[in-house]
Design an enzyme around this catalytic site. Sequence first.
Site, short mmCIF file in Angstrom:
data_model
loop_
_atom_site.label_atom_id
_atom_site.label_comp_id
_atom_site.label_asym_id
_atom_site.label_seq_id
_atom_site.Cartn_x
_atom_site.Cartn_y
_atom_site.Cartn_z
N ARG A 1 38.48 45.78 40.09
CA ARG A 1 37.62 45.20 39.29
C ARG A 1 35.99 45.63 40.15
O ARG A 1 35.81 44.93 40.92
CB ARG A 1 37.13 43.73 38.97
CG ARG A 1 38.03 43.77 38.15
CD ARG A 1 38.95 41.29 37.86
NE ARG A 1 39.56 41.65 39.05
CZ ARG A 1 39.40 40.63 39.62
NH1 ARG A 1 39.39 39.23 39.46
NH2 ARG A 1 40.64 40.01 41.03
N ASP B 1 32.13 46.75 41.87
CA ASP B 1 31.00 45.89 41.89
C ASP B 1 30.35 46.81 41.53
O ASP B 1 30.39 47.93 41.09
CB ASP B 1 31.20 45.64 43.28
CG ASP B 1 31.55 43.91 43.83
OD1 ASP B 1 31.86 43.22 43.31
OD2 ASP B 1 32.42 44.06 44.91
N ARG C 1 34.29 48.40 52.00
CA ARG C 1 32.30 48.34 52.23
C ARG C 1 32.02 47.77 53.47
O ARG C 1 32.10 47.98 54.14
CB ARG C 1 31.89 48.00 50.92
CG ARG C 1 31.59 48.56 49.89
CD ARG C 1 30.96 48.64 48.53
NE ARG C 1 30.18 47.21 48.72
CZ ARG C 1 29.00 46.65 48.61
NH1 ARG C 1 29.33 45.63 46.91
NH2 ARG C 1 28.23 45.62 48.24
#
Lengths: 239, 239
Positions: A50, A52, A197
């Site tokens: 999923r 971002d 990230r």
Amino acid sequence: MAVVKLTLEYDGTEFAGWVPQPGRRTVEGELRAALDQVYGGWSRLAVAGRTDAGVHALGQVASFQAEKGPPLERAAAALNSALPEDLAAVSAETAPEDFSARFSARARSYRYRIWRCATASPFERRRSLWWPRPLEEDALAESAALLLGKHDFRAFTPTETEHDVFVRTVSEAEWRRDGEVLEFRITADSFLRHMVRTLVGTMLEAEPAAFGQLLEGRPREVAGSTAPPWGLYLEQVYY
Amino acid sequence: MAVVKLTLEYDGTEFAGWVPQPGRRTVEGELRAALDQVYGGWSRLAVAGRTDAGVHALGQVASFQAEKGPPLERAAAALNSALPEDLAAVSAETAPEDFSARFSARARSYRYRIWRCATASPFERRRSLWWPRPLEEDALAESAALLLGKHDFRAFTPTETEHDVFVRTVSEAEWRRDGEVLEFRITADSFLRHMVRTLVGTMLEAEPAAFGQLLEGRPREVAGSTAPPWGLYLEQVYY
């Protein structure tokens, strides 16, 4: 009732991420609309990652159960004619009855792209992080090597998280240089929210020794910043 | 009073071409605004290739005369902070007093990018022509070879044109394949309006023998269609 395994590519720039949100343009939202158009009925939509808002995908995998619809060899083309230009069905295959793009996935690969040129490139904006400042590539390689194996990554996901288990197993982690592009590639069984990230943001800021200490269940505050979404690509999902 | 030679890169997608037009966003319009901000006074702005709407540039060259302004080694950075993200100054150099980016140019190179995958790619849209249909690459190579030398290209520019002379000398013309990308590269002393796009559109449609007959001053109607602007890149200018 067949289960379809769909490989998707998307430019994340104009999506508010995968997960449907009222009033926002999302990847799942666009996919659902296309499935409605192409399939008489469908259910059990699942996705491997999923992503971002702003995150891209080269090999995202979704699955769904279909009642009727186009023959499999024409399914990707049929979906593409219903999908917007920034989201493409690369392929459609049949999968076993109990297949789920999410729960059947053994591992996922992401890459994070950094543009190392002194000048920002119009063609790299929204597709990589522009980082013109010096970087110790040897130190980055050292940090990446520390990621291999089993670690508790709770320092690398937001505190207000939905995860219960923070241990993940990393099977590949390395930085590669190709001209002005520096790319981090990582493969793990699964990933926590913002994990890649925040790993990248922290490696860019911290020495390998300090970075290594964050891999054993430290609080979020001690890790570094979260690198921006536009450098991140979901590359491949392994089943 | 120094003459500055500026190398520019831009993503043409959101520009109505180079030439200023009232109420439209153009590359020269954005560059003029940045020059106003960075230089106390400037004049004699010239450009090597007046690209059309949607056409990209990797190595466009502009020149101008400046009265005061930042030292040369900081000029590109200063301009970049005033330019929008889809237009970048790659470098700034001094040039002789009589230098003009337009009239001093000996030759220009363009490339035209074609995406050969069965599926359109979200990352290639606006950056290449998607052509999933079969192509005879041997025939394309043959056509390209016919371009070398001096020809009358009036068949490859709109009838309502501002050009007086239609003869151009082509020093390089070839198709190259790199994975799913097929690219046409051409270098000539200068180019007529729409010339590269119409050459590409015609090569994609016509047999080499028929194509070759169009290179000797035939009317526009006999050449093929004009390939879309988003596959075209001004690559380099030679002085």
